[in-house]
Scaffold this motif. Sequence first.
Motif, PDB file in Angstrom:
ATOM      1  N   TYR A  49       0.833  -1.193   0.000  1.00 29.11           N
ATOM      2  CA  TYR A  49       0.000   0.000   0.000  1.00 29.11           C
ATOM      3  C   TYR A  49       0.874   1.251   0.000  1.00 29.11           C
ATOM      4  N   LYS A  50       0.266   2.364  -0.407  1.00 25.53           N
ATOM      5  CA  LYS A  50       0.858   3.688  -0.269  1.00 25.53           C
ATOM      6  C   LYS A  50      -0.057   4.514   0.618  1.00 25.53           C
ATOM      7  N   TYR A  51       0.547   5.391   1.412  1.00 19.99           N
ATOM      8  CA  TYR A  51      -0.211   6.160   2.405  1.00 19.99           C
ATOM      9  C   TYR A  51      -0.366   7.608   1.976  1.00 19.99           C
ATOM     10  N   ASP A  52      -1.542   8.188   2.284  1.00 23.12           N
ATOM     11  CA  ASP A  52      -1.817   9.619   2.078  1.00 23.12           C
ATOM     12  C   ASP A  52      -1.601  10.009   0.620  1.00 23.12           C
ATOM     13  N   GLN A  53      -2.428   9.434  -0.255  1.00 21.29           N
ATOM     14  CA  GLN A  53      -2.271   9.624  -1.697  1.00 21.29           C
ATOM     15  C   GLN A  53      -3.269  10.648  -2.253  1.00 21.29           C
ATOM     16  N   ALA A  54      -2.812  11.434  -3.232  1.00 25.19           N
ATOM     17  CA  ALA A  54      -3.643  12.467  -3.853  1.00 25.19           C
ATOM     18  C   ALA A  54      -4.552  11.851  -4.912  1.00 25.19           C
ATOM     19  N   VAL A  55      -5.807  12.305  -4.939  1.00 23.99           N
ATOM     20  CA  VAL A  55      -6.781  11.916  -5.960  1.00 23.99           C
ATOM     21  C   VAL A  55      -7.354  13.197  -6.554  1.00 23.99           C
ATOM     22  N   VAL A  62      -8.187  18.559  -5.713  1.00 27.55           N
ATOM     23  CA  VAL A  62      -7.359  17.443  -5.264  1.00 27.55           C
ATOM     24  C   VAL A  62      -7.714  17.116  -3.825  1.00 27.55           C
ATOM     25  N   VAL A  63      -8.026  15.856  -3.567  1.00 22.67           N
ATOM     26  CA  VAL A  63      -8.279  15.382  -2.203  1.00 22.67           C
ATOM     27  C   VAL A  63      -7.287  14.259  -1.911  1.00 22.67           C
ATOM     28  N   ARG A  64      -7.073  14.012  -0.662  1.00 25.87           N
ATOM     29  CA  ARG A  64      -6.110  12.992  -0.273  1.00 25.87           C
ATOM     30  C   ARG A  64      -6.839  11.805   0.366  1.00 25.87           C
ATOM     31  N   VAL A  65      -6.472  10.623  -0.098  1.00 29.08           N
ATOM     32  CA  VAL A  65      -7.057   9.386   0.406  1.00 29.08           C
ATOM     33  C   VAL A  65      -5.999   8.679   1.242  1.00 29.08           C
ATOM     34  N   ASP A  66      -6.420   8.078   2.339  1.00 31.51           N
ATOM     35  CA  ASP A  66      -5.464   7.550   3.309  1.00 31.51           C
ATOM     36  C   ASP A  66      -4.598   6.421   2.753  1.00 31.51           C
ATOM     37  N   PHE A  67      -5.177   5.471   2.029  1.00 27.52           N
ATOM     38  CA  PHE A  67      -4.413   4.338   1.531  1.00 27.52           C
ATOM     39  C   PHE A  67      -4.816   4.000   0.099  1.00 27.52           C
ATOM     40  N   VAL A  68      -3.813   3.600  -0.687  1.00 28.27           N
ATOM     41  CA  VAL A  68      -4.060   2.996  -1.991  1.00 28.27           C
ATOM     42  C   VAL A  68      -3.271   1.692  -2.021  1.00 28.27           C
ATOM     43  N   THR A  69      -3.972   0.578  -2.226  1.00 26.30           N
ATOM     44  CA  THR A  69      -3.302  -0.721  -2.204  1.00 26.30           C
ATOM     45  C   THR A  69      -2.645  -1.011  -3.547  1.00 26.30           C
ATOM     46  N   GLY A  70      -1.817  -2.034  -3.551  1.00 29.57           N
ATOM     47  CA  GLY A  70      -1.134  -2.408  -4.778  1.00 29.57           C
ATOM     48  C   GLY A  70      -2.077  -2.825  -5.880  1.00 29.57           C
ATOM     49  N   GLY A  72      -4.855  -1.319  -6.458  1.00 25.14           N
ATOM     50  CA  GLY A  72      -5.584  -0.142  -6.918  1.00 25.14           C
ATOM     51  C   GLY A  72      -6.784   0.229  -6.083  1.00 25.14           C
ATOM     52  N   ARG A  73      -7.054  -0.504  -5.022  1.00 25.29           N
ATOM     53  CA  ARG A  73      -8.187  -0.151  -4.159  1.00 25.29           C
ATOM     54  C   ARG A  73      -7.802   0.999  -3.248  1.00 25.29           C
ATOM     55  N   HIS A  74      -8.696   1.971  -3.140  1.00 26.11           N
ATOM     56  CA  HIS A  74      -8.498   3.125  -2.275  1.00 26.11           C
ATOM     57  C   HIS A  74      -9.246   2.903  -0.964  1.00 26.11           C
ATOM     58  N   ILE A  75      -8.627   3.295   0.155  1.00 25.88           N
ATOM     59  CA  ILE A  75      -9.230   3.123   1.475  1.00 25.88           C
ATOM     60  C   ILE A  75      -9.171   4.450   2.208  1.00 25.88           C
ATOM     61  N   GLU A  76     -10.317   4.913   2.659  1.00 31.36           N
ATOM     62  CA  GLU A  76     -10.391   6.145   3.447  1.00 31.36           C
ATOM     63  C   GLU A  76     -10.798   5.797   4.874  1.00 31.36           C
ATOM     64  N   VAL A  77      -9.999   6.248   5.849  1.00 29.07           N
ATOM     65  CA  VAL A  77     -10.330   6.046   7.263  1.00 29.07           C
ATOM     66  C   VAL A  77     -11.186   7.231   7.710  1.00 29.07           C
ATOM     67  N   VAL A  78     -12.429   6.936   8.095  1.00 21.13           N
ATOM     68  CA  VAL A  78     -13.384   7.990   8.432  1.00 21.13           C
ATOM     69  C   VAL A  78     -13.362   8.223   9.938  1.00 21.13           C
ATOM     70  N   ASP A  79     -12.739   9.331  10.339  1.00 24.92           N
ATOM     71  CA  ASP A  79     -12.642   9.674  11.758  1.00 24.92           C
ATOM     72  C   ASP A  79     -13.485  10.898  12.119  1.00 24.92           C
ATOM     73  N   SER A  80     -14.163  11.498  11.132  1.00 22.15           N
ATOM     74  CA  SER A  80     -14.925  12.714  11.396  1.00 22.15           C
ATOM     75  C   SER A  80     -15.986  12.890  10.323  1.00 22.15           C
ATOM     76  N   GLU A  81     -16.884  13.826  10.550  1.00 13.11           N
ATOM     77  CA  GLU A  81     -17.896  14.136   9.552  1.00 13.11           C
ATOM     78  C   GLU A  81     -17.248  14.677   8.272  1.00 13.11           C
ATOM     79  N   ALA A  82     -16.118  15.413   8.422  1.00 16.82           N
ATOM     80  CA  ALA A  82     -15.415  15.927   7.249  1.00 16.82           C
ATOM     81  C   ALA A  82     -14.892  14.782   6.385  1.00 16.82           C
ATOM     82  N   ASP A  83     -14.342  13.749   7.051  1.00 20.52           N
ATOM     83  CA  ASP A  83     -13.884  12.578   6.315  1.00 20.52           C
ATOM     84  C   ASP A  83     -15.048  11.899   5.599  1.00 20.52           C
ATOM     85  N   ALA A  84     -16.194  11.799   6.284  1.00 13.85           N
ATOM     86  CA  ALA A  84     -17.367  11.162   5.690  1.00 13.85           C
ATOM     87  C   ALA A  84     -17.847  11.952   4.472  1.00 13.85           C
TER      88      ALA A  84
END
Length: 288
Positions: A49-55, A62-70, A72-84
């Motif tokens: 995976y790569k961490y804190d990737q730009a989309v 441009v927004v930043r997503v927490d993880f992108v796996t090898g 190609g799946r993107h993973i966002e860790v939702v810790d707040s309403e802003a993240d949601a």
Amino acid sequence: MLTLNSQLMPTERVVLNSDLRYLDSKGNLMRTRAELSVARMLDFLGHDYKYDQAVTLPDGAVVRVDFVTGSGRHIEVVDSEADAAKFRKIKEEMPALDIVAIGHSKYSSKVDEIDSMFFYDESERTQTGSIFIEDPSLAFDYAHILPLVEKCSVLHGHTSTVMVEIIGSMKNNLVVDFGEAKRIIKDTINMIDHKFFINKKYLEKEDDTHYYVSFQGPRGYFNLQLPKMTTWLMPGEATVENLSTEIIRLLAPRMPPNVEALGVYIYEGVNKGAHIIAGVKKEEERKG
């Protein structure tokens, strides 16, 4: 290398979340423990995976997503309403993007003693979830000797708090009932509370009631007669890492069959400790 506090049985145990630093195996500094746990899970499952990737969105933002796996799946860790809100925006504007979210069940809500985390997307695939159980009552006192570490090669003690992570397939939107999980963890920790931990390789002999342990360390020669009822022989040195592994070994048989892995954090004061994550083999797998 972990530095252990050599003071005997501290009277206070304080762990400030703001003082903790969450570093993954790649050296990335995570913002939250939830992000670190996702990184640990990806490592455990063998996913790069790569961490804190730009989309870049279609409007050029441009927004930043927490993880992108090898894969190609993107993973966002939702810790707040802003993240949601960010996650919903990405889903709306880039419906073809392979992205899932992981977060607290009501985004910004948090229960004092329990954080819950879940994977979700719009498919009907089996969901994998992770729950965290942390509470001041999940603590134990112990003594140990580390003959290979000069500072810790004399008898000394600690009070350690424990946080347990339970990972498994979800049934009825649950991994494990929180109350049942906490009971199992507390019963397990009580088994090792107020015990003396020592590597069993230092065992010279034993009788019905005592172990006889001896070793030559940097602080001299030790020859100890230890009551069996208060002594816990370890398969390796009595480090906090091995204690985490020992707790996993004790917890695993008590877990329901949908649990796939366990993680144990043991804290020794502020900003130090160990985290071990290990797979849980089902009974039929052990027999096979």
